[in-house]
Design a protein around this motif. Structure first.
Motif, mmCIF file in Angstrom:
data_model
loop_
_atom_site.group_PDB
_atom_site.id
_atom_site.type_symbol
_atom_site.label_atom_id
_atom_site.label_comp_id
_atom_site.label_asym_id
_atom_site.label_seq_id
_atom_site.Cartn_x
_atom_site.Cartn_y
_atom_site.Cartn_z
ATOM 1 N N TYR B 77 1.985 1.238 6.044
ATOM 2 C CA TYR B 77 2.443 0.837 4.712
ATOM 3 C C TYR B 77 1.336 0.182 3.898
ATOM 4 N N ILE B 81 0.614 1.630 0.396
ATOM 5 C CA ILE B 81 0.822 0.775 -0.770
ATOM 6 C C ILE B 81 -0.485 0.602 -1.544
ATOM 7 N N TYR B 152 8.879 1.001 -2.606
ATOM 8 C CA TYR B 152 7.903 1.806 -1.878
ATOM 9 C C TYR B 152 8.578 2.958 -1.143
ATOM 10 N N LEU B 158 6.859 6.997 1.447
ATOM 11 C CA LEU B 158 5.915 6.845 0.348
ATOM 12 C C LEU B 158 4.785 7.855 0.519
#
Lengths: 250, 330
Positions: B77, B81, B152, B158
């Motif tokens: 992540y 991100i 997200y 994502l």
């Protein structure tokens, strides 16, 4: 008289209705071997566990070098200088005898959080470790994994570890347990010498060893100390004879 | 007893062979123009790295963590991100979003390290089943957080439009990305080997085999295990960041307890506590998935059989078949 290095005052521990430790006070003075004897179930091992910190007492205090260590973990007490050996030899199965002693040396140095330099071939660990093994006569067994050391060798390894640690006082839970007569004699000689470096509080069933070694003896019966004195005093004590020694000491 | 001194050299040869395998596969595939196999080799390297992280806790420390998906997913992540904010030109939690792997890895390691610190500080007060359950619970918390957070991607995951960069290399091409992943794997393996041989490694292995003995020497097993757990989580997070970049996609499945279980399977399959064990496990896993996955959808049945065989017959995993570790004592 010299200040005691280790002191226990008013220790109490109950398991349910059973008073395993019932107001025990005792001390250990520099240079002495203080033996703790008593019949099975008298609470000797429980008492040792409370002194070394693996069991918390309900009441009472443990002092080491004048400092209250009642709330300290076993590891903190070991760092302060209170070494111990176990009733049943407690080894790290895959470590060799030398590996054990090197671990004790690094623990003494406080260097267990070094991440880079390899242990193997590190002379600052190896040399003091070999010296400790040599003192108990294990130098020729240094590279043998603990899992295949004989019973007697493991007992001696336990002693080598407290030597490598440089402990200031020792708690020994039945150091003679399971040793043959030859082994007992050797260990007796070693402990007798050791007391000058580090006084020893020991639980022991082997009465020959106790009366040969101890400067003072305390007798524990049902969680209470019923007598403390020199070996001669204990031998003559009528209460002790009745409660415990029987004909064995006569 | 066999002479012990020559045994490690055979182990070293076996380890080097296992380590060379994904490199050889990638090089061959690259020359043959089979980019699919380069990606397969990359997957092996990354999963091997993730499991090497776990091997530090599980193999050396005896800590059966069923929560390492948390670190793997946190790494993933962080990569996703940062990449998505970099695309938009916005910042993340006040930090600049720089789409550069070195930066992503640093953030991933720090984030996972902090999470491992909290998770370890609580879970390492217990042992056995309680430890397993607490690590699982922590990972599930993060898993459900990722699902519930629509910003997200939530449940859908994502996508990463462009892989994060690496000092100007063309990371979107398979071979450069493989080499980056393989380099990270080598770093992870070197770190494992150095730690294992160090004073810390000695204390950690002692903590696994006999914590009472270690404490009697004045070393708190808890502290040793906590540091190992944090380092372990950081390595697995690094692999997670690479895995997200590889797939150009990160989803809650990276955080699921299946992932934690898979990492344990890789370590056990390959050889618990052995340097190249997790990589050997990852290699077999990915190859089985590829070969058998082409024949049947139920390829995991055969993975189960392989795992059973390893656990029942060759207790030291694949590595012990390649290089027996002397006599097992105790």
């Amino acid at each position: 008289m010299a200040e005691p290095i280790l002191g226990v005052s008013g220790l109490r521990k109950t398991f349910g209705a059973l008073k395993v430790t019932d107001g025990v006070s005792l001390d250990l003075r520099p240079g002495e071997i203080h033996a703790l004897i008593g019949p099975n179930g008298a609470g000797k091992s429980t008492l040792i566990h409370q002194i070394c910190g693996s069991l918390a007492p309900d009441e009472g205090r443990v002092f080491f070098e004048g400092r209250d260590v009642t709330a300290s973990t076993p590891a903190a007490r070991a760092r302060a200088g209170l070494g111990r050996t176990f009733q049943v030899s407690t080894v790290i199965p895959e470590f060799t005898a030398l590996g054990h002693a090197m671990l004790a040396v690094q623990a003494r140095q406080g260097t267990s959080f070094r991440f880079l330099r390899p242990v193997a071939g590190d002379r600052s660990l190896r040399e003091p470790a070999m010296a400790a093994l040599a003192r108990v006569g294990l130098e020729n067994r240094a590279h043998v994994p603990a899992a295949v050391l004989s019973h007697g060798e493991r007992r001696r390894l336990e002693v080598a570890l407290v030597l490598a640690l440089g402990s200031k006082a020792l708690l020994m839970d039945e150091p003679m347990a399971g040793m043959g007569s030859e082994g007992s004699r050797e260990l007796t000689a070693l402990l007798s010498e050791l007391r000058r470096e580090a006084p020893i509080l020991m639980v022991e069933h082997d009465m020959d060893a106790v009366f040969a070694l101890a400067d003072r003896i305390s007798v524990l019966v049902y969680g209470r100390i019923v007598a403390t004195g020199t070996p001669d005093e204990i031998r003559r004590d009528p209460v002790v004879r009745q409660a415990y020694l029987g004909d064995e000491a006569s | 007893m066999p002479e012990r001194s020559f045994v490690p050299s055979r182990g070293l040869v076996a380890s080097l062979a296992v380590i060379a395998l994904p490199l050889a596969l990638a090089l061959w595939a690259s020359f043959a123009g089979e980019t699919f196999y380069v990606t397969l080799a990359t997957r092996i390297a990354i999963l091997g790295l993730a499991a090497t992280g776990l091997n530090l806790a599980l193999g050396l420390g005896g800590l059966v963590s069923l929560g390492h998906a948390a670190f793997f997913g946190i790494g993933g992540y962080v990569a996703g991100i940062v990449a998505s904010h970099a695309m938009e030109g916005t910042s993340v939690l006040g930090l600049p979003a720089i789409s550069e792997m070195a930066y992503v890895w640093l953030l991933a390691a720090v984030a996972a390290g902090l999470f491992a610190l909290v998770m370890g500080a609580i879970s390492l007060r217990t042992s056995g089943v309680a430890f397993i359950m607490i690590t699982l619970a922590f990972a599930q918390m993060i898993f459900y957080l990722a699902i519930a957070w629509p910003g997200y991607g939530g449940e859908d995951g994502l996508p990463i439009t462009l892989r994060n960069g690496f000092f100007g290399l063309r990371t979107m091409r398979p071979m450069p990305f493989f080499l980056i992943s393989f380099g990270a794997l080598l770093f992870g393996l070197a770190l494992f080997a150095v730690l294992k041989a160090s004073r810390f490694g000695a204390a950690l292995q002692a903590a696994r085999q006999n914590g009472v003995r270690l404490a009697s020497l004045g070393v708190e097993p808890f502290r040793i295990r906590l540091v190992a757990f944090v380092l372990s989580g950081m390595i697995t997070a690094l692999a997670g960041a690479l895995y997200a970049d590889l797939n150009r996609f990160v989803s809650p499945s990276m955080l699921s307890w299946h992932m934690s279980g898979e990492l344990i399977v890789l370590v056990v399959l390959g050889g618990v506590g052995r340097l190249a064990g997790p990589l050997a496990g990852a290699t077999l896993y990915v190859l089985l998935e590829h070969v058998l996955g082409g024949l049947t959808e139920r390829w995991q049945f055969f993975l189960g059989l392989a795992l059973l065989a390893v656990v029942l017959l060759g207790r030291g995993g694949l590595m012990s078949l390649l290089a027996p570790k002397g006599v097992r004592h105790g």
